[in-house]
Scaffold this motif. Structure first.
Motif, PDB file in Angstrom:
ATOM      1  N   TRP A  27       0.859  -1.179   0.000  1.00 26.74           N
ATOM      2  CA  TRP A  27       0.000   0.000   0.000  1.00 26.74           C
ATOM      3  C   TRP A  27       0.899   1.233   0.000  1.00 26.74           C
ATOM      4  N   PRO A  28       0.423   2.390  -0.431  1.00 28.89           N
ATOM      5  CA  PRO A  28       1.269   3.590  -0.525  1.00 28.89           C
ATOM      6  C   PRO A  28       1.474   4.256   0.834  1.00 28.89           C
ATOM      7  N   SER A  29       2.239   3.610   1.700  1.00 27.63           N
ATOM      8  CA  SER A  29       2.480   4.151   3.041  1.00 27.63           C
ATOM      9  C   SER A  29       3.146   5.519   2.949  1.00 27.63           C
ATOM     10  N   VAL A  54       4.520   0.232  -3.272  1.00 28.06           N
ATOM     11  CA  VAL A  54       3.932   0.204  -4.615  1.00 28.06           C
ATOM     12  C   VAL A  54       4.011   1.554  -5.309  1.00 28.06           C
ATOM     13  N   LYS A  55       4.100   2.637  -4.566  1.00 27.78           N
ATOM     14  CA  LYS A  55       4.136   3.950  -5.210  1.00 27.78           C
ATOM     15  C   LYS A  55       5.457   4.215  -5.919  1.00 27.78           C
ATOM     16  N   SER A  56       6.468   3.370  -5.666  1.00 25.68           N
ATOM     17  CA  SER A  56       7.764   3.522  -6.340  1.00 25.68           C
ATOM     18  C   SER A  56       7.935   2.506  -7.470  1.00 25.68           C
ATOM     19  N   GLY A  70       2.584   3.742 -10.509  1.00 24.07           N
ATOM     20  CA  GLY A  70       2.836   4.123  -9.124  1.00 24.07           C
ATOM     21  C   GLY A  70       1.607   4.494  -8.334  1.00 24.07           C
ATOM     22  N   THR A  71       0.418   4.272  -8.901  1.00 30.29           N
ATOM     23  CA  THR A  71      -0.822   4.635  -8.199  1.00 30.29           C
ATOM     24  C   THR A  71      -1.555   3.408  -7.646  1.00 30.29           C
ATOM     25  N   GLY A  72      -0.983   2.242  -7.815  1.00 30.53           N
ATOM     26  CA  GLY A  72      -1.654   1.027  -7.380  1.00 30.53           C
ATOM     27  C   GLY A  72      -1.669   0.862  -5.874  1.00 30.53           C
ATOM     28  N   ASP A  73      -2.623   0.059  -5.389  1.00 31.21           N
ATOM     29  CA  ASP A  73      -2.761  -0.208  -3.964  1.00 31.21           C
ATOM     30  C   ASP A  73      -3.378  -1.606  -3.819  1.00 31.21           C
ATOM     31  N   VAL A  74      -2.541  -2.596  -3.568  1.00 29.00           N
ATOM     32  CA  VAL A  74      -3.022  -3.977  -3.463  1.00 29.00           C
ATOM     33  C   VAL A  74      -4.010  -4.123  -2.309  1.00 29.00           C
ATOM     34  N   VAL A  75      -3.700  -3.492  -1.188  1.00 24.77           N
ATOM     35  CA  VAL A  75      -4.564  -3.616  -0.013  1.00 24.77           C
ATOM     36  C   VAL A  75      -5.947  -3.038  -0.300  1.00 24.77           C
TER      37      VAL A  75
END
Length: 530
Positions: free
Chosen positions: A140-142, A149-151, A157-162
């Motif tokens: 997730w983009p912590s 994932v943002k890197s 870079g906009t994905g969020d598996v959670v």
């Protein structure tokens, strides 16, 4: 004329009056008539009183400790599916170093809905995701690290598996759990006790406030040799989790809500108590024997969870194949069938999907389970007990053991020493699986039981025996044909309570193949060796 208050005879105030009799009626008959009126009045009053004040048989007192509502919900789910996914999926690794370039993470066909559908369609009601493994990479983009994932190039870079998994699970009606590894091989502040605990709790807060209801948080004490010394503030973590997600189960060696079984083979001990003594253990340093068996004298309710992977590794590797459906059935008997939750890891592949060969095995496993457990032969029987609390027709009668669920149950009368349930069939039945359940909301009680049949000599002959029951106990044995059966509770913590008894036919398993004890040599002596 004879004047008398009926109250004088019945000691009641309901009727007072003058009774007029002909002079030809002797005083003896007058007295008899008045007495008859009084008796009828008293009987009428007693009948009314009984209808007003009658009450059901009082319930037995629970034997402590007992589970919380979230622990009951967790136990009822019975099976959960684990998803190990991250850079290791793309680097053919199990324990990442924390140095892999984020760009390696690129699941081009990622589909969380497929993951959830596979779990739901094959009988799993909860999914748990490794949101951060030991390599420190976040799915997730912590806001606390760029190692996430943002890197990556995935979804620019906009994905969020959670986020996607949480959404898919919510739509499908499945519960969501998260595994946030305490050990972090990437984060620079790891080793600085105060700073890293602040970092970890910051990430935990993100996860517990961004993605809706979370039903389980999975923690462990895994850490490689010669790694930085680090003290985890587990009690602070536990408090934060329960504050932000009151219905979440916390899993670790120490509980507080569920514990590791002590191996990674999915095999619980044949004696498995949900009772535990949390003050006697420390995460990552607890004897596997104690984790495996629990403690019949323990003051805490901490049921066990059996984790195992469908493949040899926890992450997907192209060179590995899944276990067979029959192997999963064996594990089901030794986990869910021994008072534990069965946690099966099914790692998504590098495309971001559950592999077809894994799906095939899971579907076969579901079909086999349904074939065995969809029809309870015991429901054909007439059931009675050696004794029953409140009598045979009370709310705790023996026939209740044929009703699904744990909230109705047979209870014996108080101060008895013979605890037996009898099952009579009109014709012979053949079976090789016994299922017993206790109403765990009343505490875990049974210490030892036997199951017997009436042989041709008219003698009770033992089919199988066991120790603990708990939420569910399954026993597999050579086929038996009979029409007279008996369940005998030999020893118990207080009066035993039985909520369900099932008899089934398993045409798939080889008797004797189901493991008798759990592995005594886990890889790292902690709740995870990933």
């Amino acid at each position: 004329m004879f004047m008398k208050s009926v109250a004088d005879f019945g000691n009641e105030r309901a009727f007072t009056g003058t009774l007029n009799f002909p002079q030809s009626v002797s005083s003896r008959y007058v007295v008899l008539i008045i007495l008859s009126i009084t008796v009828c009045f008293q009987q009428s009053k007693s009948s009314v009183s009984n209808s007003v004040y009658s009450r059901p048989t009082l319930p037995p007192i629970p034997v402590l400790p007992i589970p919380t509502s979230r622990q009951i919900s967790w136990q009822l789910s019975e099976m959960a599916m684990f998803f190990h996914f991250g850079p290791n999926t793309f680097t053919d690794s199990e324990w990442g170093t924390g140095q892999a370039d984020p760009s390696v993470f690129n699941p081009t066909a990622f589909n969380a809905t497929q993951w959830v559908a596979v779990a739901k369609d094959t009988g799993f009601s909860r999914v748990i995701l490794t949101v951060k493994h030991h390599d420190g990479f976040c799915l997730w983009p912590s806001e606390y690290t760029d190692y996430s994932v943002k890197s990556t190039s995935w979804k620019n870079g906009t994905g969020d598996v959670v986020k996607e998994l949480a959404h898919a699970a919510r739509i499908a009606g499945l519960e969501l759990g998260l595994y946030l590894s305490p050990w972090d091989r990437h984060e620079p502040c790891y080793g600085n006790t105060l700073e890293y605990n602040e970092y970890y709790m910051g990430q935990m807060t993100e996860l517990l406030t961004w993605y809706g209801d979370i039903k389980e948080i999975w923690l462990d004490g895994a850490k490689g040799e010669n790694e930085k010394d680090m003290e985890y503030f587990f009690n602070s973590w536990f408090s934060l989790i329960h504050q932000l997600q009151p219905e979440a189960i916390i899993f670790s060696d120490d509980g507080p809500d569920s514990r590791w079984i002590g191996d990674e083979a999915g095999v619980a001990r044949t004696t498995c108590w949900s009772l535990f003594n949390r003050s006697a253990i420390k995460i990552g340093q607890t004897a596997t024997d104690y984790l495996g068996e629990g403690d019949p004298e323990g003051p805490d309710w901490v049921p066990a969870e059996c984790d195992v992977s469908i493949r040899a590794g926890w992450f997907w590797h192209a060179s590995e194949a899944p276990k067979s459906a029959l192997t999963l059935l064996d594990i089901y008997y030794t986990s869910a069938g021994r008072n534990c939750l069965f946690l099966l890891n099914v790692p998504p592949n590098s495309s971001g999907l559950i592999s077809p060969e894994d799906i095939k095995v899971l579907q076969e496993f579901a079909e086999i389970r349904n074939s065995i457990f969809s029809h309870n032969l015991a429901k054909r029987s007439l059931v009675w007990a050696s004794n029953t609390r409140g009598g045979p027709s009370s709310t705790y009668g023996a026939q209740l053991v044929l009703e699904d669920g744990i909230y109705s149950y047979w209870a014996p009368d108080k101060a008895q020493s013979d605890w037996e349930l009898f099952f009579e069939f009109q014709e012979d039945v053949t079976f090789n699986v016994l299922l017993i359940q206790e109403p765990i909301q009343m505490g875990q009680r049974v210490k030892e039981f036997r199951f017997l049949f009436l042989n041709e000599k008219g003698e009770w002959e033992e089919i199988t025996r066991g120790t603990t029951v708990g939420y569910k106990r399954l026993l597999l044995f050579p086929s038996v044909t009979s029409r007279h059966l008996k369940l005998e509770i030999v020893r118990s913590r207080g009066d035993p309570l039985i909520s369900y008894v099932g008899l089934y036919v398993d045409r798939f398993s080889t008797v004797g193949h189901v493991s008798l004890v759990s592995s005594r040599s886990p890889l790292n002596g902690s709740a995870s060796s990933y």
